[in-house]
Motif scaffolding. Structure first.
Motif, PDB file in Angstrom:
ATOM      1  N   TYR A 165       0.793  -1.232   0.000  1.00 20.77           N
ATOM      2  CA  TYR A 165       0.000   0.000   0.000  1.00 20.77           C
ATOM      3  C   TYR A 165       0.828   1.288   0.000  1.00 20.77           C
ATOM      4  O   TYR A 165       0.577   2.181  -0.812  1.00 20.77           O
ATOM      5  CB  TYR A 165      -1.014   0.007   1.149  1.00 20.77           C
ATOM      6  CG  TYR A 165      -1.771   1.300   1.230  1.00 20.77           C
ATOM      7  CD1 TYR A 165      -2.781   1.588   0.326  1.00 20.77           C
ATOM      8  CD2 TYR A 165      -1.436   2.262   2.173  1.00 20.77           C
ATOM      9  CE1 TYR A 165      -3.451   2.791   0.357  1.00 20.77           C
ATOM     10  CE2 TYR A 165      -2.106   3.468   2.217  1.00 20.77           C
ATOM     11  CZ  TYR A 165      -3.119   3.733   1.315  1.00 20.77           C
ATOM     12  OH  TYR A 165      -3.762   4.931   1.350  1.00 20.77           O
ATOM     13  N   PRO A 166       1.839   1.420   0.900  1.00 23.33           N
ATOM     14  CA  PRO A 166       2.561   2.696   0.927  1.00 23.33           C
ATOM     15  C   PRO A 166       3.234   3.037  -0.402  1.00 23.33           C
ATOM     16  O   PRO A 166       3.296   4.204  -0.784  1.00 23.33           O
ATOM     17  CB  PRO A 166       3.603   2.505   2.031  1.00 23.33           C
ATOM     18  CG  PRO A 166       3.074   1.401   2.866  1.00 23.33           C
ATOM     19  CD  PRO A 166       2.328   0.505   1.937  1.00 23.33           C
ATOM     20  N   SER A 167       3.706   2.015  -1.134  1.00 23.76           N
ATOM     21  CA  SER A 167       4.404   2.323  -2.377  1.00 23.76           C
ATOM     22  C   SER A 167       3.437   2.388  -3.557  1.00 23.76           C
ATOM     23  O   SER A 167       3.784   2.885  -4.621  1.00 23.76           O
ATOM     24  CB  SER A 167       5.486   1.270  -2.642  1.00 23.76           C
ATOM     25  OG  SER A 167       4.899  -0.009  -2.651  1.00 23.76           O
ATOM     26  N   ASN A 168       2.238   1.895  -3.380  1.00 19.38           N
ATOM     27  CA  ASN A 168       1.270   1.909  -4.476  1.00 19.38           C
ATOM     28  C   ASN A 168      -0.109   2.311  -3.964  1.00 19.38           C
ATOM     29  O   ASN A 168      -1.013   1.488  -3.876  1.00 19.38           O
ATOM     30  CB  ASN A 168       1.211   0.522  -5.142  1.00 19.38           C
ATOM     31  CG  ASN A 168       0.139   0.457  -6.216  1.00 19.38           C
ATOM     32  OD1 ASN A 168      -0.255   1.489  -6.776  1.00 19.38           O
ATOM     33  ND2 ASN A 168      -0.361  -0.745  -6.478  1.00 19.38           N
ATOM     34  N   PRO A 169      -0.272   3.584  -3.597  1.00 21.56           N
ATOM     35  CA  PRO A 169      -1.582   3.973  -3.054  1.00 21.56           C
ATOM     36  C   PRO A 169      -2.656   4.134  -4.123  1.00 21.56           C
ATOM     37  O   PRO A 169      -3.839   4.040  -3.815  1.00 21.56           O
ATOM     38  CB  PRO A 169      -1.300   5.299  -2.352  1.00 21.56           C
ATOM     39  CG  PRO A 169      -0.076   5.831  -2.997  1.00 21.56           C
ATOM     40  CD  PRO A 169       0.695   4.681  -3.558  1.00 21.56           C
ATOM     41  N   ILE A 170      -2.253   4.372  -5.385  1.00 20.91           N
ATOM     42  CA  ILE A 170      -3.245   4.771  -6.390  1.00 20.91           C
ATOM     43  C   ILE A 170      -3.779   3.603  -7.219  1.00 20.91           C
ATOM     44  O   ILE A 170      -4.980   3.402  -7.309  1.00 20.91           O
ATOM     45  CB  ILE A 170      -2.652   5.820  -7.354  1.00 20.91           C
ATOM     46  CG1 ILE A 170      -2.148   7.025  -6.552  1.00 20.91           C
ATOM     47  CG2 ILE A 170      -3.701   6.253  -8.359  1.00 20.91           C
ATOM     48  CD1 ILE A 170      -1.518   8.083  -7.402  1.00 20.91           C
ATOM     49  N   MET A 171      -2.858   2.842  -7.793  1.00 21.69           N
ATOM     50  CA  MET A 171      -3.264   1.856  -8.797  1.00 21.69           C
ATOM     51  C   MET A 171      -3.969   0.657  -8.173  1.00 21.69           C
ATOM     52  O   MET A 171      -4.019   0.504  -6.963  1.00 21.69           O
ATOM     53  CB  MET A 171      -2.029   1.376  -9.564  1.00 21.69           C
ATOM     54  CG  MET A 171      -1.365   2.473 -10.368  1.00 21.69           C
ATOM     55  SD  MET A 171      -2.565   3.194 -11.497  1.00 21.69           S
ATOM     56  CE  MET A 171      -1.714   4.640 -12.042  1.00 21.69           C
ATOM     57  N   LEU A 172      -4.450  -0.216  -9.067  1.00 15.88           N
ATOM     58  CA  LEU A 172      -5.035  -1.474  -8.577  1.00 15.88           C
ATOM     59  C   LEU A 172      -3.939  -2.309  -7.933  1.00 15.88           C
ATOM     60  O   LEU A 172      -2.765  -2.151  -8.258  1.00 15.88           O
ATOM     61  CB  LEU A 172      -5.639  -2.234  -9.765  1.00 15.88           C
ATOM     62  CG  LEU A 172      -6.980  -1.686 -10.267  1.00 15.88           C
ATOM     63  CD1 LEU A 172      -7.333  -2.323 -11.597  1.00 15.88           C
ATOM     64  CD2 LEU A 172      -8.081  -1.936  -9.252  1.00 15.88           C
ATOM     65  N   PRO A 173      -4.298  -3.193  -7.024  1.00 16.08           N
ATOM     66  CA  PRO A 173      -3.269  -4.012  -6.365  1.00 16.08           C
ATOM     67  C   PRO A 173      -2.528  -4.890  -7.366  1.00 16.08           C
ATOM     68  O   PRO A 173      -3.133  -5.442  -8.284  1.00 16.08           O
ATOM     69  CB  PRO A 173      -4.068  -4.847  -5.368  1.00 16.08           C
ATOM     70  CG  PRO A 173      -5.489  -4.737  -5.779  1.00 16.08           C
ATOM     71  CD  PRO A 173      -5.640  -3.449  -6.504  1.00 16.08           C
ATOM     72  N   GLN A 174      -1.207  -4.980  -7.177  1.00 14.34           N
ATOM     73  CA  GLN A 174      -0.429  -5.836  -8.081  1.00 14.34           C
ATOM     74  C   GLN A 174      -0.739  -7.297  -7.821  1.00 14.34           C
ATOM     75  O   GLN A 174      -0.934  -8.077  -8.733  1.00 14.34           O
ATOM     76  CB  GLN A 174       1.069  -5.551  -7.898  1.00 14.34           C
ATOM     77  CG  GLN A 174       1.486  -4.250  -8.566  1.00 14.34           C
ATOM     78  CD  GLN A 174       2.639  -3.574  -7.838  1.00 14.34           C
ATOM     79  OE1 GLN A 174       3.134  -4.077  -6.842  1.00 14.34           O
ATOM     80  NE2 GLN A 174       3.055  -2.442  -8.359  1.00 14.34           N
TER      81      GLN A 174
END
Lengths: 292, 417, 282
Positions: free
Chosen positions: C47-56
């Motif tokens: 979450y902290p490194s990817n707050p915007i996009m859909l989950p990897q």
């Protein structure tokens, strides 16, 4: 609300029908308010004995920075009411013109009302942080985040915009659309034939025809600002930063449940009660005027 | 004859068990909802089971209550209003215990045998008017943790803690230049804890003087500390984004990730402590010092310490006060105390329960500083004092509404409010 | 509510502009919800490194944690017990009182009705301390019934107002006919008037459901044991709890949204009526 008069009375039966309501109100509304007035003259922790201190709580309150801040903040929220009224009315008028997909818009915009202040407060507390998805995007564009929650000016205006304008939008649309539906369609047709613009029709036909609805909307917003926003503040900002989103309701909460100065908190409650009483009287008058 | 004796015995046993089984001990606890790996619930459950085993027929009903003060203490207040509630309740020693002293039983008659095991500082904090009101299960304090790996990466000597104000600023500058967040921040508490750390250096053994008028917040070192915090904010060493992020647990978590930031103002017990950071970053990667030293300060390297962080008290309305006191003793001494502190990484105020945990080098550093433990001023205040103090901190350091001079002024006024 | 499309002053460009504006508004409402939904499937590390996009790598762990360790499932079930009971009592109280005010004659009709109207807007914080004390005195603290009672009392004035206006607008002839047949007042209400008022009762139920489902201050003070919390209270408490990171909190929020959204999809018509019941006529 027409009521027939002049016929014979119904004796004691109405009182039987009213008994559950009146018992509940006496216990959970009238008694608490009366007790608030009493305890506002005391020093009391919320339990144990209390001590009479006369008007001391009120004197403290008048000089209390937090009290003044909360009055000021509540005042600022009130300033958003005209904006809320205009925006909601305009969008309702747009939708009324039969914009495609209006039912979908109306439904989606109602979702915040549906989820309620607690959920929306928590959602926005995540969404508006400096390191949130929104602010990460903003930072990507402008280089710095918008401090929605930690700048005092932005915080109170964010709360005002969200609470008074945005969260009620869906509610207002349904409300105004229903009211507008009651307007005679031939008036619109006549206006169109006369070549009146949308704005002219909006100002000359739509708004005057639903005057009562607009007035109710204003009163409703006053109620939300004075009497309903605790849950939202509690989950979004806790009155902060500092005292910048402190409101009367939040002050009552902090005094009574963090500092345990229940007597002092009651003095705040009496002030809030006075405001609410005025709003209530305005609302009742409006109802009576409409029913005539 | 034999039959009869057996029957009698059976009857006695049945009745004894029946009367004992009626004994339910209700415990209200604001830490019990922590179910994560190092959370409080697991050791508490173990202790409850051990207590039930040692006291046949007793059932402990441990109730998880809200963690937040403004949700937990109103529940205590409402119990007090009807004089009915739990047998045992958890409290923060200091202002909160003092505020509720009139509904908590004096423990002295029950704890004569174990009172000596607790540090003098903890007993003092847990007492009101000379009577012991709660027995503590943690000792609390705050201090400055740093990530040695990130220090190394920025070209700093990881074994040399930047204790002096000049070193601290220089380290921040180097970290920033290396693209590392110098100080990981959280809502409200980063500043609050920092000032409490600094008060130990500013007042040394005289912190309590703040509350009897012999000390003031305009003490040069305290004022310098406030100005220092402002410098950290202005120079961008403090991660400003962090001010809108909950300190618990988001910011603590962030410091616990390898690139989350180099310096963190954290706790000694409960959560966000030496154990949690050592487990997350590696035992050899966590450095610690208690406060920033200013050149002209009379006291240096002082550790702020609450003799007692959290503890249990027996409520006056309890019908099982003796049993309740036995429970409080059980969890704060001996194996009970050891179980709790070793599972959560809390420092125990019970001298006989001090855990080993020698695999944590940073604990040794902390224990060394603890010898000079100085009081924390926030618990010396009143119900709601911390809330007021924190809002003032926000106004001075986060929103910048008020100057440092005004802050010191107002901070002083809060003492007597 | 559909209006004929030809009756419109908008040209094609204005229409496009309005559409664009509406789309922006709708996006603004949906983005926070998307954010919560996507965060709820991200790991705490992601979450902290990817707050915007859909989950990897979408995961369900957060849901498991929120539903069981965070007790959201339990809280939802609690709400599903308390709220319907509350709504049922609320309907009984409001229908009886509304009928008395709307269709019966007695000396105190007007003053009592004004009193009820006056109480429709009291803030909960004004009452909270005393209400929680009262509930304790009645030994109802930590009981579902305690919170239900407080809810019914607090929300009844508005419900009574709605029922009163509805009954007042109904023709008096219904009552009279039943009276001539010798029916008792209770019988008239139960077998004649209440059935006639059913559409409004449905609306009342929705209003009551929404108010009670989203209520916070009373449940906060009355339901002290964790196992008794409502879903709304659970969310408010979780927010401040140690050890709850954004992805888990998000999963909890999504769980909490399920029931209101289902209610919305099933009863949208009554919700629409409920919004307008308060003030708009016809």
């Amino acid at each position: 609300m027409r009521r027939r008069r002049g016929l014979e009375g119904d004796g004691a039966v109405p009182y039987v029908f009213l008994a559950p309501l009146l018992a509940l109100l006496a216990a959970f509304m009238i008694y608490p308010v009366a007790m608030n007035i009493v305890t506002s003259f005391t020093e009391w922790k919320g339990y144990g004995p209390w001590k009479w201190i006369g008007l001391a709580n009120y004197k403290t309150m008048i000089g209390d920075e937090q009290f003044l801040a909360s009055i000021l903040n509540t005042g600022l929220m009130v300033l958003y009411i005209p904006l809320s009224t205009i925006v909601t009315l305009l969008i309702a008028a747009f939708l009324r013109e039969g914009i495609g997909g209006w039912k979908v818009y109306r439904a989606i915009l109602y979702i915040p009302n549906l989820l309620g202040y607690v959920l929306m407060g928590v959602i926005f507390s995540i969404y508006l942080r400096d390191d949130s998805a929104l602010n990460t995007a903003i930072r990507g564009i402008t280089g710095s985040p918008i401090h929605f929650l930690i700048s005092p000016v932005l915080a109170i205006n964010t709360v005002g915009l969200l609470l008074v304008v945005f969260l009620h939008l869906g509610f207002g649309l349904i409300y105004f659309l229903a009211a507008m539906n009651g307007i005679d369609k031939s008036i619109y047709e006549a206006a169109l034939i006369d070549g009146a613009s949308f704005w002219k029709t909006f100002l000359r036909v739509t708004v005057p025809s639903i005057r009562f609805a607009v007035e109710f909307w204003v009163v409703f917003n006053f109620i939300e600002v004075f009497a309903r926003m605790f849950s939202f503040i509690h989950t979004l900002t806790q009155g902060g930063p500092g005292y910048s989103t402190f409101t009367l309701e939040y002050g009552i909460f902090i005094q009574a449940f963090s500092k345990f100065k229940v007597g002092y908190s009651s003095a705040w409650s009496v002030v809030l009660f006075a405001f609410c009483a005025m709003i209530s009287v305005a609302q009742i008058r409006l109802m009576q005027r409409r029913d005539e | 004859m034999m039959k009869r004796a057996i029957l009698n015995l059976a009857l006695v046993t049945v009745f004894a068990t029946a009367s004992l089984a009626a004994q339910t001990l209700t415990v209200w606890d604001f830490k019990y909802s922590e179910v994560n790996a190092t959370g409080a619930q697991a050791p508490m459950k173990a202790n409850d089971a051990a207590f039930e085993k040692a006291n046949p027929g007793v059932k402990v009903v441990h109730v998880a209550q809200p963690t937040v003060d403004t949700q937990y203490y109103p529940i205590i207040q409402s119990a007090a209003a009807v004089n009915d509630g739990p047998d045992v309740a958890m409290f923060h020693p200091g202002a909160r215990v003092e505020g509720f002293a009139d509904i908590i039983v004096d423990l002295d008659p029950y704890i004569k045998d174990v009172k000596g095991q607790f540090t003098a500082a903890s007993i003092e904090m847990c007492s009101v008017g000379g009577k012991v009101k709660v027995l503590p299960i943690t000792m609390q304090g705050f201090g400055i943790y740093y990530n040695k790996a990130l220090f190394k990466k920025a070209g700093l000597d990881p074994e040399k803690a930047p204790k002096s104000s000049a070193d601290f600023l220089a380290a921040c500058e180097k970290l920033k230049a290396a693209g590392i967040v110098p100080i990981t921040t959280g809502q409200t508490y980063t500043i609050d804890f920092f000032l409490r750390c600094q008060a130990a250096n500013a007042y040394g053994p005289n912190v309590a003087g703040l509350f009897n008028g012999t000390q003031k917040f305009d003490n040069p070192v305290f004022k310098e500390s406030a100005a220092f915090m402002k410098t950290l904010v202005d120079k961008g060493y403090i991660e400003k984004d962090g001010f809108s992020r909950p300190y618990f647990m988001d910011s603590i978590d962030k410091f616990g990730t390898p690139s989350g930031g180099a310096i963190f103002i954290g706790l000694l017990s409960d959560v966000g402590n030496w154990k949690a950071f050592s487990d997350a970053l590696g035992v050899n990667n966590v450095g610690y010092f208690p406060a920033v030293n200013f050149p002209d300060a009379k006291y240096k390297d002082q550790q702020v310490m609450q003799g007692a962080g959290i503890g249990y008290g027996v409520m006056k309305w309890s019908k099982n006060q003796k049993l309740a006191a036995a429970y409080v003793k059980f969890v704060s001494t001996g194996e009970g105390a050891k179980t709790y502190s070793s599972a959560t990484g809390s420092l125990s105020p019970n001298t006989q329960a001090a855990g080993g945990a020698t695999t944590y080098p940073v604990l040794k550093v902390i224990q060394n500083y603890l010898k000079s433990g100085q009081k924390d001023y926030i618990p010396l205040g009143y119900n709601g004092y911390e809330d007021e103090a924190n809002r003032l901190c926000d106004r001075a350091f986060v929103t910048g509404e008020i100057s440092i001079d005004k802050f010191i002024d107002e901070y002083q006024k809060l003492i007597t409010k | 509510m559909i209006r004929s499309k030809q009756v419109t002053p908008f040209g094609p460009f204005a229409r496009l502009g309005v559409q664009a504006f509406m789309v922006i508004l709708v996006l603004a409402s949906l983005l926070p919800l998307y954010n919560v939904l996507s965060a709820s499937f991200k790991s705490i590390e992601e979450y902290p490194s990817n707050p915007i996009m859909l989950p990897q790598v979408p995961i369900l762990d957060n849901y498991q944690y929120a539903a069981f360790s965070g007790h959201l499932l339990r809280f939802t079930l609690n709400s599903l017990v308390y709220v319907p009971i509350g709504v049922a009592l609320y309907i009984v109280v409001c229908v009886m009182a509304g009928y008395a005010f709307g269709k019966m004659r007695f000396a105190l009709n007007k003053p009592l009705f004004l009193l009820v109207l006056f109480m429709t807007i009291f803030p909960q914080l004004l009452l909270a301390t005393q209400v929680s004390k009262l509930i304790s005195i009645m030994h109802l603290t930590n009981t579902g019934f305690g919170v239900v009672l407080a809810w019914v009392a607090y929300f009844a004035p508005f419900g009574t107002y709605i029922m009163t206006t509805y009954f007042a607008d109904m023709p008096y002839e219904f009552v009279e006919a039943a009276r001539i047949d010798g029916a008792s007042p209770i019988r008239i209400l139960v077998s004649v008037m209440a059935p006639l008022a059913l559409p409004m009762v449905a609306t009342l139920a929705i209003i009551g459901f929404q108010s009670m489902w989203n209520e916070l201050p009373f449940s906060m003070l009355i339901l002290q044991n964790e196992s008794l919390r409502t879903v709304t209270l659970g969310i408010a408490v979780l927010r401040g709890q140690y050890g709850l990171r954004v992805p888990i909190l998000s999963a909890a929020l999504v769980i909490a949204m399920v029931v209101p959204l289902i209610i919305f999809l099933l009863f949208q018509r009554y919700i629409t009526l409920g919004v307008t019941a308060g003030a708009v006529k016809g």
